[in-house]
Enzyme design. Structure first.
Site, PDB file in Angstrom:
ATOM      1  N   PHE A  88      30.656 -23.088  -8.723  1.00 38.48           N
ATOM      2  CA  PHE A  88      29.573 -22.300  -9.320  1.00 38.48           C
ATOM      3  C   PHE A  88      28.229 -22.827  -8.855  1.00 38.48           C
ATOM      4  O   PHE A  88      27.987 -24.033  -8.902  1.00 38.48           O
ATOM      5  CB  PHE A  88      29.640 -22.356 -10.855  1.00 38.48           C
ATOM      6  CG  PHE A  88      30.786 -21.564 -11.405  1.00 38.48           C
ATOM      7  CD1 PHE A  88      32.087 -22.007 -11.276  1.00 38.48           C
ATOM      8  CD2 PHE A  88      30.562 -20.340 -12.033  1.00 38.48           C
ATOM      9  CE1 PHE A  88      33.147 -21.274 -11.759  1.00 38.48           C
ATOM     10  CE2 PHE A  88      31.626 -19.598 -12.529  1.00 38.48           C
ATOM     11  CZ  PHE A  88      32.923 -20.057 -12.386  1.00 38.48           C
ATOM     12  N   ALA A  89      27.385 -21.923  -8.410  1.00 40.05           N
ATOM     13  CA  ALA A  89      26.025 -22.288  -8.013  1.00 40.05           C
ATOM     14  C   ALA A  89      25.080 -21.301  -8.680  1.00 40.05           C
ATOM     15  O   ALA A  89      24.731 -20.264  -8.115  1.00 40.05           O
ATOM     16  CB  ALA A  89      25.893 -22.254  -6.500  1.00 40.05           C
ATOM     17  N   HIS A 124      38.085 -39.248 -15.059  1.00 36.99           N
ATOM     18  CA  HIS A 124      36.616 -39.290 -15.024  1.00 36.99           C
ATOM     19  C   HIS A 124      36.174 -40.640 -14.461  1.00 36.99           C
ATOM     20  O   HIS A 124      36.732 -41.681 -14.833  1.00 36.99           O
ATOM     21  CB  HIS A 124      36.089 -39.097 -16.449  1.00 36.99           C
ATOM     22  CG  HIS A 124      34.623 -38.829 -16.484  1.00 36.99           C
ATOM     23  ND1 HIS A 124      33.701 -39.807 -16.252  1.00 36.99           N
ATOM     24  CD2 HIS A 124      33.929 -37.686 -16.700  1.00 36.99           C
ATOM     25  CE1 HIS A 124      32.492 -39.280 -16.332  1.00 36.99           C
ATOM     26  NE2 HIS A 124      32.599 -37.986 -16.602  1.00 36.99           N
ATOM     27  N   GLU A 170      34.226 -29.811 -20.845  1.00 39.39           N
ATOM     28  CA  GLU A 170      35.028 -31.023 -20.633  1.00 39.39           C
ATOM     29  C   GLU A 170      35.833 -31.406 -21.884  1.00 39.39           C
ATOM     30  O   GLU A 170      36.981 -31.852 -21.779  1.00 39.39           O
ATOM     31  CB  GLU A 170      34.100 -32.175 -20.239  1.00 39.39           C
ATOM     32  CG  GLU A 170      34.802 -33.415 -19.770  1.00 39.39           C
ATOM     33  CD  GLU A 170      33.811 -34.391 -19.142  1.00 39.39           C
ATOM     34  OE1 GLU A 170      33.690 -34.397 -17.906  1.00 39.39           O
ATOM     35  OE2 GLU A 170      33.143 -35.136 -19.893  1.00 39.39           O
TER      36      GLU A 170
HETATM   37  C1  5GW Z   1      21.656 -26.889 -15.179  1.00 40.19           C
HETATM   38  C2  5GW Z   1      20.990 -27.754 -16.036  1.00 40.19           C
HETATM   39  C3  5GW Z   1      21.694 -28.729 -16.698  1.00 40.19           C
HETATM   40  C4  5GW Z   1      23.073 -28.823 -16.481  1.00 40.19           C
HETATM   41  C5  5GW Z   1      23.723 -27.950 -15.610  1.00 40.19           C
HETATM   42  C6  5GW Z   1      23.019 -26.968 -14.966  1.00 40.19           C
HETATM   43  C7  5GW Z   1      23.693 -26.058 -14.037  1.00 40.19           C
HETATM   44  C8  5GW Z   1      25.059 -26.251 -13.725  1.00 40.19           C
HETATM   45  C9  5GW Z   1      23.035 -24.988 -13.377  1.00 40.19           C
HETATM   46  O1  5GW Z   1      21.844 -24.712 -13.567  1.00 40.19           O
HETATM   47  N1  5GW Z   1      23.697 -24.236 -12.460  1.00 40.19           N
HETATM   48  C10 5GW Z   1      25.002 -24.452 -12.180  1.00 40.19           C
HETATM   49  O2  5GW Z   1      25.574 -23.757 -11.311  1.00 40.19           O
HETATM   50  N2  5GW Z   1      25.700 -25.428 -12.841  1.00 40.19           N
HETATM   51  C11 5GW Z   1      27.125 -25.580 -12.546  1.00 40.19           C
HETATM   52  O3  5GW Z   1      27.766 -26.316 -13.558  1.00 40.19           O
HETATM   53  C12 5GW Z   1      27.326 -26.330 -11.236  1.00 40.19           C
HETATM   54  O4  5GW Z   1      28.510 -25.895 -10.614  1.00 40.19           O
HETATM   55  C13 5GW Z   1      27.476 -27.738 -11.722  1.00 40.19           C
HETATM   56  O5  5GW Z   1      28.107 -28.565 -10.781  1.00 40.19           O
HETATM   57  C14 5GW Z   1      28.284 -27.521 -12.994  1.00 40.19           C
HETATM   58  C15 5GW Z   1      28.197 -28.650 -14.017  1.00 40.19           C
HETATM   59  O6  5GW Z   1      26.862 -29.028 -14.188  1.00 40.19           O
HETATM   60  P1  5GW Z   1      26.359 -30.462 -13.701  1.00 40.19           P
HETATM   61  O7  5GW Z   1      26.967 -30.765 -12.387  1.00 40.19           O
HETATM   62  O8  5GW Z   1      24.864 -30.543 -13.765  1.00 40.19           O
HETATM   63  O9  5GW Z   1      26.981 -31.398 -14.818  1.00 40.19           O
HETATM   64  P2  5GW Z   1      27.298 -32.956 -14.695  1.00 40.19           P
HETATM   65  O10 5GW Z   1      28.082 -33.276 -15.914  1.00 40.19           O
HETATM   66  O11 5GW Z   1      28.113 -33.159 -13.434  1.00 40.19           O
HETATM   67  O12 5GW Z   1      25.962 -33.645 -14.603  1.00 40.19           O
END
Ligand code: 5GW
Ligand code: MN
Length: 375
Positions: free
Chosen positions: A125-126, A237, A307
């Site tokens: 997801f992006a 993890h 999670e």
């Molecule tokens: C934005 C702000 C805070 C946390 C997550 C987001 C976010 C996550 C976003 O704006 N857009 C998005 O595509 N994501 C998706 O959720 C990404 O695939 C991301 O890898 C996944 C999980 O969020 P992460 O990677 O920020 O969470 P952590 O626990 O790896 O830091």
């Protein structure tokens, strides 16, 4: 006179009965001979096919199973009394392998999976600014992820125009799936379960055999191959290496569907890396999404979002394979002795550039930060 009459009529009766009997005999003779004649060709036609029919009925599915032997291969002999590694746990109490370097022979596994002509879907997801991670993600995946196998990248994004142009190797394709974004970052992260579930039913089940579902803020830095594939797998993890279960950051409020009591739990699984067959991933994502919706209805959200629900799922639906921290490490962290390879690493995020100011305020208790501090 009467006697004579009697005898006469008795004789006639006897005569009539005899004629009646003869006619009956004749008719039945004709009937049987006609029927007999008619049935002869039937029998002669049926006779030999009947034998064949009987034969076909006796064939079992088991007789039709294909035999797919491997070709001759040269490799080091496994030794029943010599463990491959003694520094890490290589198998769970329910006999699911935990995948560590030097515990498998990739040539054997590749031969097996090539025979099955396996197709793998990699979902990512992006959403919003996270499209900045796509280039590195796909480029490094081309180098290290399932090289030589059929791969479909499924990129879920609200900004399809941000998708960089990357040349892919043969047998690999990139599918951009336009989806809606959510305001809250927690929701962005959690709704992945719902979207993976819905697309599994609609599309993935027709296109791939296995799904691998990961975070996008990552890069591949070493090989990730078919050794990870299994019915349903989770990943350790990176923040937890064998700590006691009561210290795992599972959801601890009983009001949540993600609740896990302190005396239960096997491992702390990462939300950003799971997978399995499309069928199993459908069941997993459906469970997590449904549980989240139940909680939402009760105004509660599990402490680490998707999670926490994933960890609840794996507690009572044990994974059939577990990926070690080699498959999920963090850039910039030290490299402990047990970690022979870093195959997939979380990038250090420039939080200010990637996340909104409002998100950052909420991220003061960031899940990764919290968990990382515990390491
Ligand atoms: C934005 C702000 C805070 C946390 C997550 C987001 C976010 C996550 C976003 O704006 N857009 C998005 O595509 N994501 C998706 O959720 C990404 O695939 C991301 O890898 C996944 C999980 O969020 P992460 O990677 O920020 O969470 P952590 O626990 O790896 O830091
Ligand atoms: Mn991440």
């Amino acid at each position: 006179m009467q006697q004579e009459k009697y005898e006469k009529s008795g004789g006639r009766k006897y005569f009539l009965f005899l004629i009646y009997f003869m006619v009956l005999l004749l008719v039945s003779f004709c009937w049987f001979s006609i029927r007999g004649n008619r049935s002869y060709p039937d029998i002669s036609i049926l006779c030999s096919p009947q034998i064949r029919t009987v034969h076909i009925v006796n064939i079992s599915q088991l007789d039709l199973l294909p035999d797919l032997p491997l070709e001759r291969m040269m490799y080091e002999q496994p030794k029943a009394l010599k463990p491959l590694r003694t520094d890490v746990l290589m198998v769970t109490p329910w006999l699911a392998p935990i995948i560590w370097d030097s515990s498998f022979n990739i040539d054997i596994l590749n031969a097996q999976f090539h025979q099955k002509n396996v197709r793998i879907g990699l979902t990512v997801f992006a959403i919003k600014k996270y499209t900045v991670f796509l280039q590195t993600f796909v480029e490094t995946a081309e180098k290290f992820f399932m090289v030589g196998h059929k791969v479909n990248y499924y990129i879920f994004t609200d900004r399809p125009n941000d998708m960089p142009n990357i040349t892919l190797a043969e047998g690999r394709q990139l599918v951009v799936l336009k989806v809606l974004s959510y305001k809250r970052w927690q929701e962005v992260s959690m709704r992945r379960m719902e979207m993976i579930r819905d697309y599994s039913k609609e599309r993935f089940i027709h296109e791939v055999d296995y799904l691998v579902c990961v975070d996008v803020d990552m890069k591949f830095s070493d090989e990730v191959g078919v050794e990870i594939l299994s019915d349903v797998f989770g990943t350790l993890h990176p923040g937890y290496n064998g700590g006691p279960r009561e210290r795992f950051t599972y959801e601890r409020r009983k009001a949540s569907t993600a609740y896990i009591p302190p005396d239960e739990g096997d491992f702390y699984y990462a939300g950003g890396y799971f997978g399995g067959t499309v069928e199993e991933v459908y069941k997993l994502t459906n469970f997590c999404h449904t549980a989240m919706m139940t909680d939402k209805g009760n105004n509660i959200e599990a402490v680490w979002h998707d999670e926490s629900y994933l960890n609840k799922y794996f507690l009572y639906h044990k994974p059939t394979k577990i990926l070690s921290q080699e498959y999920l490490w963090v850039e910039g962290w030290g490299v402990p002795e047990f970690l022979k390879k870093r195959r997939f690493v979380a990038l250090q995020k420039n939080h200010n550039a990637i996340r909104n100011k409002r998100d950052l305020d909420r991220m003061r208790n960031s899940r990764m930060r919290n968990k990382f501090q515990k390491y």
